[in-house]
Design a protein around this motif. Structure first.
Motif, PDB file in Angstrom:
ATOM      1  N   PRO A   7     -35.429 -29.067   7.745  1.00 21.04           N
ATOM      2  CA  PRO A   7     -34.782 -28.193   6.764  1.00 21.04           C
ATOM      3  C   PRO A   7     -35.721 -27.698   5.667  1.00 21.04           C
ATOM      4  CG  PRO A   7     -34.090 -30.457   6.429  1.00 21.04           C
ATOM      5  CD  PRO A   7     -34.925 -30.444   7.670  1.00 21.04           C
ATOM      6  N   THR A   8     -36.874 -28.325   5.527  1.00 21.26           N
ATOM      7  CA  THR A   8     -37.868 -27.910   4.538  1.00 21.26           C
ATOM      8  C   THR A   8     -39.252 -28.062   5.158  1.00 21.26           C
ATOM      9  OG1 THR A   8     -38.073 -30.129   3.620  1.00 21.26           O
ATOM     10  CG2 THR A   8     -36.455 -28.677   2.576  1.00 21.26           C
ATOM     11  N   ILE A  14     -38.608 -23.381  -0.956  1.00 21.19           N
ATOM     12  CA  ILE A  14     -37.745 -22.288  -0.513  1.00 21.19           C
ATOM     13  C   ILE A  14     -37.208 -21.575  -1.741  1.00 21.19           C
ATOM     14  CG2 ILE A  14     -35.589 -21.701   0.669  1.00 21.19           C
ATOM     15  CD1 ILE A  14     -36.130 -24.072   2.553  1.00 21.19           C
ATOM     16  N   TYR A  17     -32.614 -17.903   0.653  1.00 19.68           N
ATOM     17  CA  TYR A  17     -32.047 -18.056   1.986  1.00 19.68           C
ATOM     18  C   TYR A  17     -31.566 -16.685   2.426  1.00 19.68           C
ATOM     19  CZ  TYR A  17     -32.213 -23.078   1.260  1.00 19.68           C
ATOM     20  OH  TYR A  17     -32.646 -24.358   1.037  1.00 19.68           O
ATOM     21  N   LYS A  18     -32.061 -16.207   3.552  1.00 16.37           N
ATOM     22  CA  LYS A  18     -31.762 -14.850   4.027  1.00 16.37           C
ATOM     23  C   LYS A  18     -30.647 -14.795   5.052  1.00 16.37           C
ATOM     24  CE  LYS A  18     -35.003 -12.675   1.766  1.00 16.37           C
ATOM     25  NZ  LYS A  18     -34.742 -11.521   0.937  1.00 16.37           N
ATOM     26  N   VAL A  20     -28.719 -16.798   8.825  1.00 13.17           N
ATOM     27  CA  VAL A  20     -28.972 -17.408  10.127  1.00 13.17           C
ATOM     28  C   VAL A  20     -29.509 -16.335  11.072  1.00 13.17           C
ATOM     29  CG1 VAL A  20     -27.898 -18.597  12.080  1.00 13.17           C
ATOM     30  CG2 VAL A  20     -27.155 -19.101   9.751  1.00 13.17           C
ATOM     31  N   ALA A  74     -37.768 -12.227   5.489  1.00 14.90           N
ATOM     32  CA  ALA A  74     -38.108 -13.644   5.382  1.00 14.90           C
ATOM     33  C   ALA A  74     -39.554 -13.893   5.806  1.00 14.90           C
ATOM     34  CB  ALA A  74     -37.167 -14.471   6.256  1.00 14.90           C
ATOM     35  N   VAL A  77     -38.636 -19.672   8.942  1.00 16.90           N
ATOM     36  CA  VAL A  77     -37.344 -20.076   9.507  1.00 16.90           C
ATOM     37  C   VAL A  77     -37.339 -21.597   9.544  1.00 16.90           C
ATOM     38  CG1 VAL A  77     -35.767 -19.956  11.473  1.00 16.90           C
ATOM     39  CG2 VAL A  77     -37.240 -17.998  10.961  1.00 16.90           C
ATOM     40  N   THR A 101     -32.420 -20.889  10.056  1.00 18.71           N
ATOM     41  CA  THR A 101     -32.135 -20.204   8.806  1.00 18.71           C
ATOM     42  C   THR A 101     -33.382 -19.494   8.315  1.00 18.71           C
ATOM     43  OG1 THR A 101     -30.503 -21.880   8.230  1.00 18.71           O
ATOM     44  CG2 THR A 101     -31.308 -20.484   6.435  1.00 18.71           C
ATOM     45  N   VAL A 103     -35.721 -17.880   5.688  1.00 22.76           N
ATOM     46  CA  VAL A 103     -35.949 -18.188   4.273  1.00 22.76           C
ATOM     47  C   VAL A 103     -37.200 -17.494   3.763  1.00 22.76           C
ATOM     48  CG1 VAL A 103     -34.817 -20.452   4.409  1.00 22.76           C
ATOM     49  CG2 VAL A 103     -37.284 -20.275   4.783  1.00 22.76           C
ATOM     50  N   ASN A 104     -37.308 -17.479   2.454  1.00 25.81           N
ATOM     51  CA  ASN A 104     -38.571 -17.091   1.810  1.00 25.81           C
ATOM     52  C   ASN A 104     -39.155 -18.334   1.160  1.00 25.81           C
ATOM     53  OD1 ASN A 104     -38.597 -14.417   2.488  1.00 25.81           O
ATOM     54  ND2 ASN A 104     -37.733 -13.712   0.559  1.00 25.81           N
TER      55      ASN A 104
END
Length: 106
Positions: A7-8, A14, A17-18, A20, A74, A77, A101, A103-104
């Motif tokens: 998750p990280t 992070i 969150y952009k 799924v 993003a 992911v 997910t 992400v940036n």
């Protein structure tokens, strides 16, 4: 593009969150690979032709997922999950899906 099943990612924060994202590939396995795999099933051992098809399908699904994340702006992911299924009346199609997910990271 950073990709991870976790998750990280250590050392990266992070910042957004952009959403799924998914990558899907449905690949047919040709008749000659089926014949070779049937023989391998009888005598034992690994089926290199099926393994190659699986590797290629997984790679394509991951690439498609990453491309969809880029389209959302993003740069990574996280939480990636990969699933495999067989489809078709004779189970002759392989489906590989990758999801995560977008992400940036900072």
């Amino acid at each position: 593009m950073l990709l991870s099943t976790t998750p990280t990612i250590e050392g990266h924060k992070i910042t957004a969150y952009k959403g799924v994202v998914f990558g899907e590939v449905i690949a047919g396995v040709n008749m000659f690979r089926d014949i070779a795999a049937s023989i391998r099933n009888l005598v034992g051992g690994r089926s290199g032709s099926y393994e190659e098809e699986l590797i290629n399908a997984r790679k394509q699904a991951m690439e498609e997922m990453a491309e969809r994340a880029r389209a959302l702006g993003a740069n990574g992911v996280v939480g990636i999950d990969i699933d495999y299924e067989v489809l078709g009346s004779d189970n002759g199609m392989l489906m590989v899906t990758a999801s995560g997910t977008a992400v940036n990271f900072e």
